[in-house]
Scaffold this motif. Sequence first.
Motif, mmCIF file in Angstrom:
data_model
loop_
_atom_site.group_PDB
_atom_site.id
_atom_site.type_symbol
_atom_site.label_atom_id
_atom_site.label_comp_id
_atom_site.label_asym_id
_atom_site.label_seq_id
_atom_site.Cartn_x
_atom_site.Cartn_y
_atom_site.Cartn_z
ATOM 1 N N LYS A 1 6.823 3.906 -13.055
ATOM 2 C CA LYS A 1 5.980 3.112 -12.379
ATOM 3 C C LYS A 1 4.485 4.001 -12.099
ATOM 4 O O LYS A 1 3.363 3.447 -11.937
ATOM 5 C CB LYS A 1 6.540 2.647 -11.291
ATOM 6 N N ALA A 2 4.780 5.434 -11.657
ATOM 7 C CA ALA A 2 3.611 6.319 -11.555
ATOM 8 C C ALA A 2 2.726 6.324 -12.859
ATOM 9 O O ALA A 2 1.656 6.226 -12.823
ATOM 10 C CB ALA A 2 4.195 7.696 -11.184
ATOM 11 N N SER B 1 0.708 -1.476 -0.040
ATOM 12 C CA SER B 1 -0.086 0.192 -0.209
ATOM 13 C C SER B 1 0.733 1.338 -0.052
ATOM 14 O O SER B 1 0.593 2.230 -0.582
ATOM 15 C CB SER B 1 -1.030 -0.101 1.226
ATOM 16 N N GLU B 2 2.016 1.230 0.896
ATOM 17 C CA GLU B 2 2.769 2.614 0.672
ATOM 18 C C GLU B 2 3.418 2.686 -0.469
ATOM 19 O O GLU B 2 3.804 3.713 -0.967
ATOM 20 C CB GLU B 2 3.806 2.328 2.126
ATOM 21 N N LYS B 3 3.862 1.587 -1.157
ATOM 22 C CA LYS B 3 4.597 1.676 -2.471
ATOM 23 C C LYS B 3 3.594 2.321 -3.480
ATOM 24 O O LYS B 3 3.770 3.234 -4.337
ATOM 25 C CB LYS B 3 5.235 0.583 -3.054
ATOM 26 N N LEU B 4 2.329 1.841 -3.537
ATOM 27 C CA LEU B 4 1.480 2.286 -4.318
ATOM 28 C C LEU B 4 0.934 3.852 -4.235
ATOM 29 O O LEU B 4 0.611 4.695 -4.912
ATOM 30 C CB LEU B 4 0.236 1.349 -4.213
ATOM 31 N N ALA B 5 0.850 3.960 -2.842
ATOM 32 C CA ALA B 5 0.682 5.596 -2.319
ATOM 33 C C ALA B 5 1.921 6.498 -3.029
ATOM 34 O O ALA B 5 1.571 7.566 -3.385
ATOM 35 C CB ALA B 5 0.644 5.584 -0.924
ATOM 36 N N THR B 6 3.137 5.827 -3.075
ATOM 37 C CA THR B 6 4.279 6.752 -3.686
ATOM 38 C C THR B 6 4.024 6.912 -5.064
ATOM 39 O O THR B 6 4.369 7.817 -5.590
ATOM 40 C CB THR B 6 5.611 5.874 -3.417
ATOM 41 N N TYR B 7 3.649 6.010 -5.630
ATOM 42 C CA TYR B 7 3.188 6.065 -7.086
ATOM 43 C C TYR B 7 2.342 7.280 -7.321
ATOM 44 O O TYR B 7 2.570 8.061 -8.320
ATOM 45 C CB TYR B 7 2.704 4.423 -7.766
ATOM 46 N N LYS B 8 1.027 7.079 -6.425
ATOM 47 C CA LYS B 8 0.020 8.210 -6.537
ATOM 48 C C LYS B 8 0.633 9.682 -6.379
ATOM 49 O O LYS B 8 0.324 10.441 -7.267
ATOM 50 C CB LYS B 8 -1.004 7.795 -5.634
ATOM 51 N N ASP C 1 0.402 12.619 -8.990
ATOM 52 C CA ASP C 1 0.123 13.771 -8.821
ATOM 53 C C ASP C 1 0.897 15.015 -9.046
ATOM 54 O O ASP C 1 0.692 16.030 -9.349
ATOM 55 C CB ASP C 1 -0.430 13.982 -7.344
ATOM 56 N N GLN C 2 2.191 14.655 -8.713
ATOM 57 C CA GLN C 2 3.127 15.659 -8.514
ATOM 58 C C GLN C 2 3.604 16.004 -10.101
ATOM 59 O O GLN C 2 3.693 17.269 -10.689
ATOM 60 C CB GLN C 2 4.530 15.654 -7.969
ATOM 61 N N MET C 3 3.679 14.994 -11.033
ATOM 62 C CA MET C 3 3.852 15.076 -12.244
ATOM 63 C C MET C 3 2.821 15.991 -13.113
ATOM 64 O O MET C 3 2.924 16.846 -14.084
ATOM 65 C CB MET C 3 3.917 13.769 -12.936
ATOM 66 N N GLU C 4 1.406 15.766 -12.566
ATOM 67 C CA GLU C 4 0.349 16.183 -13.028
ATOM 68 C C GLU C 4 0.378 17.926 -12.754
ATOM 69 O O GLU C 4 0.089 18.685 -13.447
ATOM 70 C CB GLU C 4 -0.935 15.504 -12.776
ATOM 71 N N ASP C 5 0.951 18.107 -11.409
ATOM 72 C CA ASP C 5 0.907 19.578 -11.148
ATOM 73 C C ASP C 5 1.871 20.394 -11.755
ATOM 74 O O ASP C 5 1.631 21.494 -12.049
ATOM 75 C CB ASP C 5 1.195 19.725 -9.496
ATOM 76 N N TYR D 1 0.876 3.090 -12.942
ATOM 77 C CA TYR D 1 -0.169 3.229 -11.871
ATOM 78 C C TYR D 1 -1.504 3.979 -12.536
ATOM 79 O O TYR D 1 -2.608 3.340 -12.012
ATOM 80 C CB TYR D 1 0.528 4.099 -10.616
ATOM 81 N N ALA D 2 -1.365 4.870 -13.164
ATOM 82 C CA ALA D 2 -2.549 5.511 -14.069
ATOM 83 C C ALA D 2 -3.289 4.853 -14.727
ATOM 84 O O ALA D 2 -4.548 4.909 -15.001
ATOM 85 C CB ALA D 2 -1.939 6.838 -14.578
ATOM 86 N N VAL D 3 -2.509 3.706 -15.673
ATOM 87 C CA VAL D 3 -2.992 2.942 -16.407
ATOM 88 C C VAL D 3 -3.968 1.962 -15.840
ATOM 89 O O VAL D 3 -5.071 1.632 -16.253
ATOM 90 C CB VAL D 3 -1.887 2.319 -17.474
ATOM 91 N N TYR D 4 -3.418 1.379 -14.588
ATOM 92 C CA TYR D 4 -4.004 0.317 -14.071
ATOM 93 C C TYR D 4 -4.858 0.340 -12.855
ATOM 94 O O TYR D 4 -5.707 -0.524 -12.541
ATOM 95 C CB TYR D 4 -2.967 -0.976 -13.792
ATOM 96 N N ASN D 5 -4.709 1.353 -12.206
ATOM 97 C CA ASN D 5 -5.374 1.614 -10.978
ATOM 98 C C ASN D 5 -6.955 1.760 -11.241
ATOM 99 O O ASN D 5 -7.636 1.217 -10.302
ATOM 100 C CB ASN D 5 -4.769 2.800 -10.417
ATOM 101 N N PRO D 6 -7.157 2.327 -12.403
ATOM 102 C CA PRO D 6 -8.692 2.404 -12.638
ATOM 103 C C PRO D 6 -9.534 1.143 -12.989
ATOM 104 O O PRO D 6 -10.760 0.986 -12.939
ATOM 105 C CB PRO D 6 -9.094 3.348 -13.869
#
Length: 468
Positions: A147-148, A112-119, A123-127, A151-156
């Motif tokens: 990996k971030a 969970s912590e690793k996935l939270a890091t990707y998120k 978010d930072q890249m989008e900002d 994450y955007a591809v597979y998380n949904p």
Amino acid sequence: MSNKAVSYHVEPSKSSRSKCKKCKEKIEDGVLRIAQSIQDGDKALISYQHTKCFSMPRIINGSSTKGMSVPDFVEEHVADPHGLYDDEDKLAEIIADIESKAPKSEKSSIISEKLATYKRTLDQMEDEDDEGKPSASKKAKTDLEEKARAYAVYNPMKIAELQDVLRWNLGYGTSGKKEVLLMRCIDGHVNGRLARCPVCSQGKLGLSDEDAGDTIKCAGYWDEDLNTKITCTYVVPSGSAPRLKPWYSEEPTEEQKEEMNESTEKQKAIATGKSPDGPPSELIEAAEKLDWPDTSDPSQRKKACELMYEICTSGSVKIDLPEDQKKAKQKIFGLFSTASGALSATDVLKTVVKEFGIASFKAEAKAKQKEALAAGCNCAANAAVLQAFQELSELYFKTGNANAGLSARKVAAAIQGLDFEITVKNVMGLSKGPNKVANIGKSSADKIKEFLSTGNMQKLEEKRMLAA
């Protein structure tokens, strides 16, 4: 039915004869241990564990320990016949040892912590994109950014969709919670799908849930002929694991699926020293020039066998046949007995190459296997010894001695975990005394010493001859 009562008490070990039920190592004299006593009628069974190896049971004498803290468990259920609890520091040490085991939910929290890091990274890249800085849509510059984006591809995706992606890419487990499946998809998307194990060649590689995929392990494989599970010691950092590309985030076509299967089979063939493309052209040409007899006539098969043996052993490309000439010819002759009709020289050659492999290919495969073992060894200098015990274990299994195969595999795992080089001078100390290593006894230490002194092992040679 008899009533079984379980009780626990803590004590200093009275000698060095007892073994820990959990880690199997000796509990040295004076070291704290927890004794478990199971009273079954007139019979009592006592076992011991180091305090650090002991885990609080879920149920004791029919009552659940769910929600109970370790200090409360110790106070209520672990007796103190020697007055150790009178020393507050000693009591705190016992409690800390029992609490030192990570709860089972910790694995999930690491993921969970690793996935939270990707998120957060996404978010930072989008900002930055909103502020006119480097866009998240541009090529990622770091592994974390890649990996971030994955994450955007597979998380949904839903669990069933993630499972489909893993099935499309072959070899991945599809069980587990969404976060586990998501982690596997992200890893494959960035690094490529996992190939077969480079050590045992048959086992499927998988991400370790304990460190959220930082480590890749081989699960071993099921041997249909032996009807048993063959374990494997291969463990490496994720970046060192063999990969195949491309990774499919959408369902591949039938042609692409066939290419993936062929790629996997080719990789397995290379790992075992077999020729993935059949006999080399030099051998094909030699076979075509033979004065080949009609092998449907049993009286002509001996001549065919002699001719095939000659081209398999005399040219620059040699087949890895048994060293014993008589045994090698018997192996070739056996191919004719299963044939229903005449066999051409090239047909026999293809079967021989498929069965035994090319000698130079096998030597290269062995060198690559050693490299793979070194990558997963705490001390790379021990890779040759580890490789010898890995092979010995496999040969024990192949010759029907599963118990010896498991023992040799445990020795291999113990060697893999050592963080110092084994030498002729220190090897016997691994089997006894203060530096005793679990699963390495005198017999195993003798074999290691023999290998280090001579470059070979008599038992290994015996098993090779038996399996040939």
